[in-house]
Design a protein around this motif. Structure first.
Motif: not given
Length: 174
Positions: A88-90, A96-108
């Motif tokens: 939930e926090w993430v 991240v555009e173009e990627e499903e269920n993908c988020y940017l955390i600390d450049e990861n």
């Protein structure tokens, strides 16, 4: 786990007494062990080492037992739904555009839902702390679990190690 010795510690005075700090290997990671001895009195180095020595048997015993209870800790974190909470926090982070269920955390890139394996691999046991007393007694130890990537945006999960080596989960801190 390697037994912790008096010579492993640095001793510092502060406004409330003394800190004893050592770098230890805990659950396969480099962790800082911080022991706090509260006193208003000036204490000699010999007496400080004696106080530390009285506490070390109990501390080594607690940490050794805790090392064998990693699976108990993971089960507690799952029972208290921390993996889903991390997800939930993430999901509140930049997508991240173009990627499903993908988020940017600390450049990861972090994919959700976070798996149990990813959650466990990302755990850091950076600091372990407890109060010690002149008779060798200690409090339950606090363990502050952080994550890399930082699922909880600067927060940690505070846990306790009981004398028998079992973990208790206190909650998010920070």
């Amino acid at each position: 786990m390697k037994k912790i010795l008096i010579d492993d510690f640095e001793i510092e005075r502060n406004d409330w007494g003394y800190y004893f700090t050592a770098n230890i290997d805990f659950l396969g990671q480099n962790s800082e062990l911080l022991l706090n001895y509260d006193t208003e009195d000036e204490v000699s180095e010999v007496d400080l080492k004696d106080i530390l020595n009285k506490s070390l048997e109990k501390i080594n015993n607690m940490l050794e037992k805790a090392e064998k209870n990693r699976s108990q800790l993971i089960e507690l974190l799952k029972e208290k739904d921390y993996i889903n909470l991390a997800t939930e926090w993430v999901q509140g982070a930049e997508e991240v555009e173009e990627e499903e269920n993908c988020y940017l955390i600390d450049e990861n890139k972090v994919y959700t839902p976070i798996t149990e394996e990813d959650f466990e691999k990302s755990m850091n046991f950076g600091e372990i702390a407890t109060d010690i007393y002149s008779d060798g007694e200690t409090e339950d130890m606090s363990v502050y679990i952080t994550f890399e990537p930082d699922y909880f945006a600067g927060h940690c999960i505070e846990c306790y190690i009981e004398e028998n080596g079992n973990f208790l989960v206190n909650g998010l801190a920070g």
